[in-house]
Write a protein that holds these residues in place. Sequence first.
Motif, PDB file in Angstrom:
ATOM      1  N   LYS A   1      -2.787  12.136   1.109  1.00  8.88           N
ATOM      2  CA  LYS A   1      -4.074  11.457   1.102  1.00  8.88           C
ATOM      3  C   LYS A   1      -4.249  10.543  -0.115  1.00  8.88           C
ATOM      4  O   LYS A   1      -5.240   9.834  -0.240  1.00  8.88           O
ATOM      5  CB  LYS A   1      -5.206  12.492   1.155  1.00  8.88           C
TER       6      LYS A   1
ATOM      7  N   ARG B   1       0.885  -1.154   0.000  1.00  8.21           N
ATOM      8  CA  ARG B   1       0.000   0.000   0.000  1.00  8.21           C
ATOM      9  C   ARG B   1       0.929   1.212   0.000  1.00  8.21           C
ATOM     10  O   ARG B   1       1.884   1.265   0.779  1.00  8.21           O
ATOM     11  CB  ARG B   1      -0.848  -0.027   1.264  1.00  8.21           C
TER      12      ARG B   1
ATOM     13  N   GLU C   1      -3.701   7.310  -2.184  1.00  9.87           N
ATOM     14  CA  GLU C   1      -3.376   5.947  -1.761  1.00  9.87           C
ATOM     15  C   GLU C   1      -3.671   4.951  -2.877  1.00  9.87           C
ATOM     16  O   GLU C   1      -4.698   5.024  -3.535  1.00  9.87           O
ATOM     17  CB  GLU C   1      -4.214   5.611  -0.517  1.00  9.87           C
TER      18      GLU C   1
ATOM     19  N   LYS D   1       1.151   5.429   0.209  1.00  9.72           N
ATOM     20  CA  LYS D   1       0.441   6.676   0.482  1.00  9.72           C
ATOM     21  C   LYS D   1       1.351   7.867   0.206  1.00  9.72           C
ATOM     22  O   LYS D   1       2.498   7.894   0.639  1.00  9.72           O
ATOM     23  CB  LYS D   1      -0.007   6.731   1.944  1.00  9.72           C
TER      24      LYS D   1
END
Lengths: 237, 274
Positions: B61, B56, B63, B58
Amino acid sequence: MAKEFIRDDGRKFDELRPMKAKVGIVPNADGSAMFQFGDTIAIASVFGPKKMHPQHSQNPEKGTLRCNYNMMSFSVEDRIRPGPSRRSTEISKITEWALEPVLMIDDYPNQVIDVHIHIIQASASTRCAGINAAAMALAHAGIQMKDIVSSIAVGKIDKQLIVDVNKYEDSVFDEGEGATDIPFTFTSKGKITHLQLDGKINTEDFKTVMQLAREGSKKVYEVQKQALKDAINGGKE
Amino acid sequence: MGEKNKMEKMTTPNITKERIKKYLAEGKRFDSRTPFQFRDIVIESKVSKNAEGSVRVKLGKTEVIVGIKMGVSTPYADSPDKGTMMVTSELLPLSSPRFEYGPPRFPAIELARLVDRAIRESKFIQFDKLCIKEGEKVWTVFIDIYTINDDGNLQDAASIGALAALKNAKMPKYDEKEEKVLYGEWTEENLPVAKDLPISMTFHRIGNNFLIDPTREEEDVSEVRLTVGSTAGMISSMQKGNSKTLSMEDLNIILDNVESVRKTIAEAIEKQSK
């Protein structure tokens, strides 16, 4: 070293393949043209400006340029499945970006200009040939333009910089540092409207090859200009 | 979410756009970053346990989730002893009111193709080590990108995610007798990749000023962009986007900044994979 280098098709490093261009090849279209770099042949036709349908796609602030690039199934050695692919979708969009900066697209609110590009025979640089043909076809259609664009692919095979990449240099060559393909599109004033790169090149070489591309684009421009003149009054000013 | 708030997410108001331009002309941004400063890059690995590799990523904000799966397929005729790869991306409607379901449209296609080319052209994946039986069976690396939240620069987030996921991917076990993959069981071996990371980064021009890693609002003001894929000192892919021109001087400014941006991103990826 660079001066003595001879390419597989006998060209010098900065020599373009023989170019041909012709305007007015599709009588039904509002504008049309053919552009050829050696064995790469592209045709383009323009329809419009015409009202955009469906209505919700209309843009009241400016016109819409809609390009469609397609390779004919038999244009390459291994047959291509007809219909759009991810590659052709991307090239269509890139072609729009390459052409739109020179169009006075604000003059055509709520309207659309369709550009259809087909590659009849492919030997690398097909997107460049397509853009060159499309630019001429737009001029031929009488679309308001500030300038014309000229596209050319430069590159590098191993350490050697080259202008107007052919099929061998684009997809067969695989020695040393391998092959790098860099299609550029310039306005006649030297602004860049399109740039892509695949391969491996250092920053210094990139800066050099950018200048070579600019010089090459001037030669393409001369061919386009002559073809447009030929279409109007037999080649006279 | 109220209707008014929702509309603001669909488009950036002109007054905001004007202020972004004004700030940038003075070298400033709303979030107090400098023009060539990335947001903090946060990478979390192994977010989906059935994948051969997954992360994941990031950026503020923004993502994305990137997963790697391995499959077995027949090689291409012109490279019978080399593995293959395939990149797909989905701009999930979950991640923005601007995205809708349906067949992939141009932005999703471009996202995947730019990630694909940066990896392919730099020869990051060692495809010659992904041959099972020459001319018959090779490994295919599937790199699948899903957006979770769009606050600008999905492109670079996806590239970072693809590299990080490839770096932590394990080879699945393969039963040679039965000639099938034992999914869910992994060897100790990592997916064979080169040491140098082919970092992909996107430069945006607004007026006469450049910036990187735009927020959604900043990306809405971007007039022209150039995505550059680079390993140390070398450029392996480029693509200009949008209908404005770039001058040759613009390109020189971008090229002068490639190396420092590349280092920032490379360090973030190396850090997570240790």
